[in-house]
Write a protein that holds these residues in place. Sequence first.
Motif, mmCIF file in Angstrom:
data_model
loop_
_atom_site.group_PDB
_atom_site.id
_atom_site.type_symbol
_atom_site.label_atom_id
_atom_site.label_comp_id
_atom_site.label_asym_id
_atom_site.label_seq_id
_atom_site.Cartn_x
_atom_site.Cartn_y
_atom_site.Cartn_z
ATOM 1 N N GLY A 102 0.843 -1.208 0.000
ATOM 2 C CA GLY A 102 0.000 0.000 0.000
ATOM 3 C C GLY A 102 0.862 1.236 0.000
ATOM 4 N N GLY A 103 0.236 2.394 -0.046
ATOM 5 C CA GLY A 103 0.979 3.643 -0.058
ATOM 6 C C GLY A 103 1.636 3.924 1.286
ATOM 7 N N THR A 104 0.981 3.554 2.366
ATOM 8 C CA THR A 104 1.436 3.956 3.702
ATOM 9 C C THR A 104 2.837 3.460 4.071
ATOM 10 O OG1 THR A 104 -0.894 3.923 4.304
ATOM 11 C CG2 THR A 104 0.691 4.188 6.110
ATOM 12 N N GLY B 72 -1.429 -1.830 7.389
ATOM 13 C CA GLY B 72 -2.048 -0.557 7.038
ATOM 14 C C GLY B 72 -3.519 -0.705 7.394
ATOM 15 N N ILE B 73 -4.316 0.257 7.042
ATOM 16 C CA ILE B 73 -5.750 0.143 7.308
ATOM 17 C C ILE B 73 -6.496 0.832 6.159
ATOM 18 C CG2 ILE B 73 -5.733 2.230 8.774
ATOM 19 C CD1 ILE B 73 -7.906 0.883 10.518
ATOM 20 N N GLY B 74 -7.541 0.174 5.667
ATOM 21 C CA GLY B 74 -8.333 0.796 4.611
ATOM 22 C C GLY B 74 -9.271 1.828 5.218
ATOM 23 N N HIS C 194 -10.678 -2.175 6.654
ATOM 24 C CA HIS C 194 -10.093 -3.495 6.372
ATOM 25 C C HIS C 194 -8.641 -3.556 6.818
ATOM 26 C CE1 HIS C 194 -8.678 -2.546 1.940
ATOM 27 N NE2 HIS C 194 -7.810 -2.113 2.810
ATOM 28 N N ARG D 68 -5.802 4.239 -7.882
ATOM 29 C CA ARG D 68 -4.746 5.227 -8.132
ATOM 30 C C ARG D 68 -3.421 4.579 -8.546
ATOM 31 N NH1 ARG D 68 -4.719 4.456 -2.487
ATOM 32 N NH2 ARG D 68 -2.752 4.861 -1.400
HETATM 33 P P1 PGA Z 1 -2.844 2.498 1.841
HETATM 34 O O1 PGA Z 1 -3.682 1.155 2.017
HETATM 35 O O2 PGA Z 1 -1.609 2.342 2.669
HETATM 36 O O3 PGA Z 1 -2.554 2.550 0.376
HETATM 37 O O4 PGA Z 1 -3.723 3.599 2.314
HETATM 38 C C1 PGA Z 1 -3.880 0.629 3.272
HETATM 39 C C2 PGA Z 1 -4.817 -0.547 3.196
HETATM 40 O O5 PGA Z 1 -5.724 -0.547 2.340
HETATM 41 O O6 PGA Z 1 -4.664 -1.470 3.996
#
Ligand code: PGA
Length: 242
Positions: free
Chosen positions: A37-39, A132-134, A138, A167
Motif C-alpha cells: 500500500g501507499g502507507t 495498514g488500514i483501509g 479493512h 490510483r
Molecule cells: P494504503 O492502504 O496504505 O494505500 O492507504 C492501506 C490498506 O488498504 O490497507
Amino acid sequence: MRILVEKNYEAMSKRAAEEMAAVIKEKNDCVLGLATGGTPVAMYKELINMYENGELDFSKVSSINLDEYRGLSGDHPQSYRYFMNTNLFNHINIDKSKTFVPNGLAEDAEKECENYDKKIEELGGIDIQLLGIGPNGHIGFNEPDEYLNTRTHLTKLEETTIEANARFFDNIDEVPREAITMGLGGIMKAKRILLIASGKNKAEVIEALASGKITTQIPATLLQVHPNVTVIVDEEAASLIK
Ligand code: PGA
C-alpha cells in the motif's frame, strides 16, 4: 493498545521503522509480517537506510505478506510480490526464498490458502505484523462483513477498496476484483502488531479503532483485544480520536 501520534507522514514512518528495527535487532531470525500500500513505502525506505548504514542485518529474517491480488503474477508491476521486491527486498540482504506472498496465479486458490496458513505455522508464527488500514477498516483484504474469516481465504474486494486502489493502476477496470488474504486468525496470532496510518481519509476509521467498541463492519476494531498492538498515526489521522 498503544497509540502514538507523530507530526506527519515522515515522522510516522521513522517511528514505525524504529519499532520494526527493534524486533530485528532483538531476534535476528525473526518472522516479519509485511504489508503493502501507499502507507508503508517511506517506512521501508527507512529500513533500507538502516541496512545501508550497517544497523540492520536481514540475512536470517523471514517474511510473510498479508495478501495478493488474484490474477496478477509476481512480475506484474501492481502485484504485491513486485511491490515488496521493488520497495524493500531488492535493496536489503534478505534471502528471497524466505519471503512469502500468496501466489495470485495459483490454479487451486483453496489449496494455496491452506498452504499459506501452514507456512505461517512452519515459520513458527509471526513476531511482528505490520498493518495498514483501509478507509473502510479493512486489514489485509479482510473486508467489512457480517462474518469474518479466521483463515487465509479468497475474497472479493469492496467497491470502496477498488476505488481506493485504482490510483495505482492506469484505470479502475484494471484493478483485480479478488484477492487472497491472510485471515483475522493469522493476523491476531502475531506476537506483536504494528498498525500505521496517515492522512485525513483515515481519521474516521482510526477514531473507530480507538473507540473501545468492536464490529465486524470495521475489521480493524478487532485488534483492540490483541495484547500487544502499537498504532502509529500522523496528526491528521489522529484528528478525530476523542
Ligand atoms: P494504503 O492502504 O496504505 O494505500 O492507504 C492501506 C490498506 O488498504 O490497507
